[in-house]
Enzyme design. Structure first.
Site, mmCIF file in Angstrom:
data_model
loop_
_atom_site.group_PDB
_atom_site.id
_atom_site.type_symbol
_atom_site.label_atom_id
_atom_site.label_comp_id
_atom_site.label_asym_id
_atom_site.label_seq_id
_atom_site.Cartn_x
_atom_site.Cartn_y
_atom_site.Cartn_z
ATOM 1 N N HIS A 158 -127.479 78.726 -72.755
ATOM 2 C CA HIS A 158 -126.813 79.736 -73.596
ATOM 3 C C HIS A 158 -127.851 80.547 -74.372
ATOM 4 C CE1 HIS A 158 -123.223 77.228 -72.898
ATOM 5 N NE2 HIS A 158 -122.545 78.344 -73.142
ATOM 6 N N LYS A 162 -126.661 80.385 -80.238
ATOM 7 C CA LYS A 162 -125.639 79.319 -80.183
ATOM 8 C C LYS A 162 -126.053 78.148 -81.078
ATOM 9 C CE LYS A 162 -122.670 76.664 -77.094
ATOM 10 N NZ LYS A 162 -121.466 77.000 -77.881
HETATM 11 N N1 LIG Z 1 -113.846 78.649 -75.655
HETATM 12 C C1 LIG Z 1 -114.510 79.692 -75.121
HETATM 13 O O1 LIG Z 1 -114.154 80.222 -74.041
HETATM 14 C C2 LIG Z 1 -115.668 80.251 -75.868
HETATM 15 C C3 LIG Z 1 -116.017 79.696 -77.074
HETATM 16 N N2 LIG Z 1 -117.001 80.258 -77.834
HETATM 17 C C4 LIG Z 1 -117.181 79.664 -79.156
HETATM 18 O O2 LIG Z 1 -116.668 80.567 -80.138
HETATM 19 C C5 LIG Z 1 -117.368 80.389 -81.359
HETATM 20 C C6 LIG Z 1 -117.881 81.741 -81.853
HETATM 21 O O3 LIG Z 1 -118.849 82.234 -80.962
HETATM 22 P P1 LIG Z 1 -119.552 83.659 -81.198
HETATM 23 O O4 LIG Z 1 -118.519 84.730 -81.251
HETATM 24 O O5 LIG Z 1 -120.658 83.738 -80.217
HETATM 25 O O6 LIG Z 1 -120.167 83.437 -82.669
HETATM 26 P P2 LIG Z 1 -120.494 84.526 -83.788
HETATM 27 O O7 LIG Z 1 -121.397 83.828 -84.751
HETATM 28 O O8 LIG Z 1 -120.938 85.799 -83.153
HETATM 29 O O9 LIG Z 1 -119.074 84.799 -84.471
HETATM 30 C C7 LIG Z 1 -118.428 83.913 -85.336
HETATM 31 C C8 LIG Z 1 -117.720 84.761 -86.380
HETATM 32 O O10 LIG Z 1 -116.882 83.913 -87.174
HETATM 33 C C9 LIG Z 1 -116.957 84.380 -88.488
HETATM 34 N N3 LIG Z 1 -116.535 83.357 -89.433
HETATM 35 C C10 LIG Z 1 -117.156 82.209 -89.771
HETATM 36 N N4 LIG Z 1 -116.465 81.570 -90.744
HETATM 37 C C11 LIG Z 1 -115.374 82.333 -91.009
HETATM 38 C C12 LIG Z 1 -114.289 82.233 -91.918
HETATM 39 N N5 LIG Z 1 -114.173 81.190 -92.773
HETATM 40 N N6 LIG Z 1 -113.351 83.200 -91.923
HETATM 41 C C13 LIG Z 1 -113.434 84.242 -91.069
HETATM 42 N N7 LIG Z 1 -114.448 84.416 -90.199
HETATM 43 C C14 LIG Z 1 -115.409 83.471 -90.167
HETATM 44 C C15 LIG Z 1 -118.429 84.775 -88.670
HETATM 45 O O11 LIG Z 1 -118.611 85.629 -89.790
HETATM 46 C C16 LIG Z 1 -118.694 85.462 -87.342
HETATM 47 O O12 LIG Z 1 -118.376 86.839 -87.385
HETATM 48 C C17 LIG Z 1 -118.453 79.341 -81.075
HETATM 49 O O13 LIG Z 1 -117.983 78.071 -81.472
HETATM 50 C C18 LIG Z 1 -118.611 79.409 -79.558
HETATM 51 O O14 LIG Z 1 -119.116 78.234 -78.996
HETATM 52 C C19 LIG Z 1 -117.688 81.357 -77.439
HETATM 53 C C20 LIG Z 1 -117.409 81.927 -76.233
HETATM 54 C C21 LIG Z 1 -116.389 81.415 -75.334
HETATM 55 O O1 LIG Z 2 -121.266 79.941 -77.728
HETATM 56 C C1 LIG Z 2 -121.058 80.553 -76.643
HETATM 57 O O2 LIG Z 2 -121.532 81.662 -76.407
HETATM 58 C C2 LIG Z 2 -120.193 79.905 -75.659
HETATM 59 N N1 LIG Z 2 -119.563 78.830 -76.012
HETATM 60 C C3 LIG Z 2 -118.657 78.070 -75.237
HETATM 61 C C4 LIG Z 2 -119.185 76.673 -75.039
HETATM 62 O O3 LIG Z 2 -119.672 76.061 -76.022
HETATM 63 O O4 LIG Z 2 -119.108 76.161 -73.930
HETATM 64 C C5 LIG Z 2 -118.232 78.768 -73.983
HETATM 65 C C6 LIG Z 2 -119.238 79.663 -73.344
HETATM 66 O O5 LIG Z 2 -120.100 78.895 -72.566
HETATM 67 C C7 LIG Z 2 -119.983 80.541 -74.332
#
Ligand SMILES: NC(=O)C1=CN([C@@H]2O[C@H](COP(=O)(O)OP(=O)(O)OC[C@H]3O[C@@H](n4cnc5c(N)ncnc54)[C@H](O)[C@@H]3O)[C@@H](O)[C@H]2O)C=CC1
Ligand SMILES: O=C(O)C1=N[C@H](C(=O)O)C[C@H](O)C1
Length: 269
Positions: A158, A162
Site C-alpha cells: 500500500h 497507510k
Molecule cells: N474497505 C475498503 O474497501 C477500503 C478501506 N479503506 C480504509 O478507509 C480508511 C480511510 O482511508 P483513506 O481515505 O486512505 O484515509 P485518509 O486519511 O485519506 O482519510 C480519512 C479521513 O477521515 C477523517 N476523520 C478522521 N477522524 C474523523 C472524525 N472523528 N470525524 C470525521 N472525519 C474524521 C480524516 O480527517 C480524513 O479526512 C482506512 O482505514 C483505510 O484502510 C481504504 C480504501 C478501501
Molecule cells: O488504506 C488503504 O488505502 C486501503 N485499505 C484497505 C485495506 O486495509 O485493505 C483496502 C485497500 O487495500 C486500500
C-alpha cells in the site's frame, strides 16, 4: 424533493471520502445529503464540491455527525477506528445504514459495532471491491483443497500514508484461508518476522506488508510447497472500485433487518 436514498460521507476530505462523494454525486440511484469532517478541519463550513476543487453541490461540510445522519438513509464511513465506533452509535440512533470501510479495528471496537447492529444495518468489509471479494472465495476454496504441506503467506502493498498493518484485505484473505483449512486466523496467524525466527511453523499463515509511494492496494495469497507454488493476486489501480462497492452496499442495506453484514452478502458470493 427526490426520494432517492440520501447518503452522508464521513471523512469527506480523505482519499476515500472524496472518491465516495464523487461516486454518489455521479449516481442516479442516490443523492449526497451530508459531508462530515473532524472538528477543526479547514473544510468545515465550506461547500463539499467547492472544497474538492469543483462546482458547488449544495452540501456544506459539517463537524456535527448526528445532525447530518438524521437526514440520511445511509452513512458511508472510511475514516479511523475511534471515529467509526462513535459514528456506529449515531447511525444506529438515526436508523441509517452504516457502511464501514475503515480498517484497523480492534476487539473493543468490534464489540461496540455489535451493540449498534442490534438497532441498525451495518455493512462492514476491509475491502469493498468485487475483485477482492471474489478472491476471498477463491482463497477459501484453494486452502480447502490443499493440506498443510502447502505453506500459506499473504503479502500486501500500500501507499506510504497507510497507518494499519496487515491491511484489512490481507486479514480477510488470511481468515478465508484459515476457514478453508478448518482453523481460525487467531490460531494460525504469524505477522512481521524479524531476526532469528526459527523455521516456519507447519500450518501457520504468514503476513508481510510493504509500504511505499502511491500504491493503491496489492494483495498476493501464496500457497507454496516442495517443487511448486500457486499465487492468487489482486491489484487495485483506482479507488473508484471501493467507492462503487460501498455505494452498492448502502443501497442494498435499505430493506434489510438490523444486523452485521459484509460484501459477500451484498454481492451474493
Ligand atoms: N474497505 C475498503 O474497501 C477500503 C478501506 N479503506 C480504509 O478507509 C480508511 C480511510 O482511508 P483513506 O481515505 O486512505 O484515509 P485518509 O486519511 O485519506 O482519510 C480519512 C479521513 O477521515 C477523517 N476523520 C478522521 N477522524 C474523523 C472524525 N472523528 N470525524 C470525521 N472525519 C474524521 C480524516 O480527517 C480524513 O479526512 C482506512 O482505514 C483505510 O484502510 C481504504 C480504501 C478501501
Ligand atoms: O488504506 C488503504 O488505502 C486501503 N485499505 C484497505 C485495506 O486495509 O485493505 C483496502 C485497500 O487495500 C486500500
Amino acid at each position: 424533493m427526490s426520494d432517492l436514498p440520501g447518503i452522508v460521507i464521513t471523512g469527506a476530505s480523505g482519499r476515500m471520502g472524496q472518491m465516495l462523494m464523487k461516486t454518489v454525486l455521479a449516481s442516479d440511484k442516490a443523492r449526497l445529503v451530508g459531508a462530515v469532517e473532524r472538528p477543526g478541519h479547514d473544510w468545515i463550513g465550506r461547500d463539499a464540491g467547492a472544497a474538492m476543487g469543483g462546482a458547488a453541490v449544495g452540501v456544506t461540510v459539517t463537524d456535527d455527525p448526528l445532525e447530518a445522519f438524521a437526514q440520511a438513509q445511509a452513512v458511508i464511513d472510511f475514516t479511523a477506528p475511534a471515529a467509526t465506533t462513535h459514528f456506529a452509535e449515531l447511525a444506529a440512533q438515526a436508523r441509517a445504514v452504516h457502511v464501514i470501510g475503515t480498517t484497523g479495528l480492534g476487539p473493543a471496537d468490534l464489540d461496540r459495532l455489535e451493540w449498534a447492529a442490534h438497532h441498525a444495518v451495518i455493512v462492514r468489509a476491509g475491502n469493498m471491491s468485487l475483485g477482492v471479494n471474489l478472491l476471498v472465495q477463491l482463497t477459501k476454496k484453494v486452502a480447502a483443497a490443499l493440506d498443510a504441506d502447502w505453506d500459506i503467506e499473504v503479502v500486501e502493498a500500500h501507499h506510504r500514508m497507510k497507518v494499519d498493518a496487515p491491511s484489512g484485505t490481507a486479514l480477510m484473505l488470511g481468515a478465508a484461508a484459515a476457514e478453508g483449512r478448518g482453523t481460525t486466523l487467531d490460531h494460525a496467524r504469524v505477522s512481521g518476522r524479524d531476526g532469528i525466527t526459527g523455521a516456519r511453523a507447519r500450518g501457520s499463515i504468514g503476513f508481510s506488508a510493504i509500504r511505499g509511494g502511491d500504491i493503491v492496494g496489492e494483495h498476493d495469497v501464496i500457497f507454496a510447497t516442495e517443487g511448486e507454488r500457486i499465487t492468487l493476486r489482486h491489484i487495485a489501480t483506482d479507488r473508484a472500485i471501493f467507492a462503487r462497492g460501498a455505494l452498492k452496499a448502502a443501497l442494498w442495506g435499505q430493506d434489510k433487518r438490523p444486523g452485521q453484514y459484509d460484501m459477500l452478502d451484498v454481492l451474493g458470493l
